[in-house]
Design an enzyme around this catalytic site. Structure first.
Site, PDB file in Angstrom:
ATOM      1  N   TYR A 117     -51.495 -24.010  -2.178  1.00 45.21           N
ATOM      2  CA  TYR A 117     -50.512 -22.755  -2.577  1.00 45.21           C
ATOM      3  C   TYR A 117     -49.353 -23.376  -3.228  1.00 45.21           C
ATOM      4  O   TYR A 117     -48.950 -24.234  -3.156  1.00 45.21           O
ATOM      5  CB  TYR A 117     -50.047 -22.493  -0.924  1.00 45.21           C
ATOM      6  N   GLU A 205     -46.225 -15.675  -6.173  1.00 44.79           N
ATOM      7  CA  GLU A 205     -46.942 -16.394  -5.256  1.00 44.79           C
ATOM      8  C   GLU A 205     -48.506 -16.584  -5.484  1.00 44.79           C
ATOM      9  O   GLU A 205     -49.096 -15.672  -6.029  1.00 44.79           O
ATOM     10  CB  GLU A 205     -47.013 -15.878  -3.927  1.00 44.79           C
TER      11      GLU A 205
END
Ligand code: GDP
Ligand code: MN
Length: 395
Positions: A117, A205
């Site tokens: 991530y 993101e």
């Protein structure tokens, strides 16, 4: 403003961030045929054995909802594209009403060794840029933050000094990347940082950021949020706006330069000034009601703007009462009253209307409302207005 995954990947690619190649298929005739052709072309170009067909909507969580399909044959690509285009995707981010899919992105499949991530965002606490990375890719970061906060590494970058390789090395270490991957990792993070800064993003993101079995780092998914106030100088980004993905009331409101945010309650609010609008939402809540929206008509609103604001509020079927709360400073109360009356007549207003006016020409404004012949409940003060609106919404 948000963009689709395929647009985010094209943007990242411009800044030399690794992304899989793909083709976009929009709704229309012969989705299957176009999907097959695109998949074949992609394979001829990239030599991939697997394709991934991905729903393009402005919401995450598509994978678990059936909006991401890994396909091993052209037939599978065809049926996945046909199935996904037109489907209603319901994910935790779309709300219960879901989102209809109008486009799919057909991508070369990747051999995933690790799912990580990575995000870049504006950090209010430090007024700097925050880079966040976690080994727990593919999962929702809110869940990781709650259960395993220690698994999220944060690196703050001072935007006046910019990104430097040591920032990236800290992230590489936190992610436990093989030393052989550090150079590429540092470039990857730097590329995303550059994309973020140069396109006036507020949030980027990448979930998941992957390491492939061939030892490459790529953005397998990408999501951007941009600063609306900077879009005047971001023509290329603005051109990626997809109005179909936006709340129709939001779109109308932006056309009339009204600051409107839909909420899920029953009392429509028409207020001037963001501070007063916030206070109005609070006081409705305090008296047991729920606001249907935040709407700031601004300081210099005219009759037309007020009328358009009403129309936007009334498009929401959940609205059971409307509370107009105006402080006439720059804006005069009699002008507001005229706007309210004109809109109520034109729209043949059925829902109860509570109006609280204060400020310049307030007496004239109240007189106009009282003599309009319309069923308008006048209110004195914020508390009285909130109580009356709450009672009206409850029927
Ligand atoms: P989201 O669910 O909306 O966040 O969509 P993502 O693009 O993140 O995809 C969800 C999941 O699908 C990823 O976490 C991967 O596990 C899987 N996935 C997506 N693309 C590929 C691919 O090219 N190959 C493989 N094997 N899995 C993929
Ligand atoms: Mn994702």
């Amino acid at each position: 403003m948000n963009i689709h995954e395929y647009q985010a990947k094209q943007l990242l690619k411009k800044f030399k961030v690794g992304v899989p190649e793909g083709r976009l298929i929009e709704e229309g005739s012969d989705v299957e045929g176009r999907a097959e052709k695109a998949a074949k072309e992609l394979q001829a170009e990239r030599g991939n054995k697997v394709w991934v067909v991905k729903a393009q909507v402005h919401a995450g969580g598509r994978g678990k909802a059936g909006g991401v399909k890994v396909c091993k044959t052209l037939d599978e690509v065809k049926s996945a594209a046909k199935q996904i285009v037109g489907m209603k995707l319901v994910t935790p981010q779309t709300g219960a009403e879901g989102k209809i899919v109008h486009k799919v992105w057909i991508e070369e499949g990747s051999d995933i060794a690790r799912e990580l991530y990575f995000a870049v965002l504006t950090d209010r606490a430090t007024s700097k840029v925050m880079m966040m990375a976690s080994t727990e890719g593919g999962m929702e970061i809110e869940e990781v933050a709650e259960k395993h906060p220690e698994k999220i590494a944060k690196v703050i970058v001072d935007p006046t000094l910019g990104y430097h390789p040591y920032h990236g090395r800290k992230l590489c270490k936190a992610l436990g990347l093989d030393n052989a991957l550090w150079r590429e990792g540092v470039e990857f993070f730097g590329g995303v940082y550059k994309t973020f800064m140069e396109s006036d993003a507020a949030m980027c993101e990448i979930n998941p950021m992957i390491v492939t079995k061939q030892g490459k780092i790529m953005a397998l998914d990408a999501k951007f949020g941009f600063d609306d106030n900077a879009m005047f100088r971001q023509k290329d980004i603005l051109a990626m706006r997809d109005i179909m993905e936006e709340n129709t009331q939001d779109v109308e409101a932006s056309k009339f330069e009204l600051a409107y945010i839909a909420l899920d309650g029953t009392i429509g609010c028409l207020v001037n000034g963001a501070g007063l609008a916030m206070a109005t939402l609070d006081i409705i809540k305090i008296h047991g009601g729920t606001p249907a929206n935040f709407l700031d008509v601004g300081g210099g609103a005219n009759k037309e703007k007020v009328s358009n604001a009403f129309k936007i509020i009334l498009k929401d079927p959940k609205v059971k009462a409307i509370l107009v709360n105006i402080f006439g400073g720059i804006m005069k109360c009699d002008v507001i009253a005229e706007g309210v009356i004109a809109a109520a007549r034109e729209l043949n207003l059925k829902v109860p209307l509570v109006v609280r006016l204060e400020g310049t020409n307030v007496e004239k404004g109240k007189e106009l409302l009282a003599n309009s012949g319309l069923k308008i409940t006048p209110a004195d003060g914020l508390t009285d207005a909130a109580k009356k609106a709450v009672a009206a919404a409850k029927g």
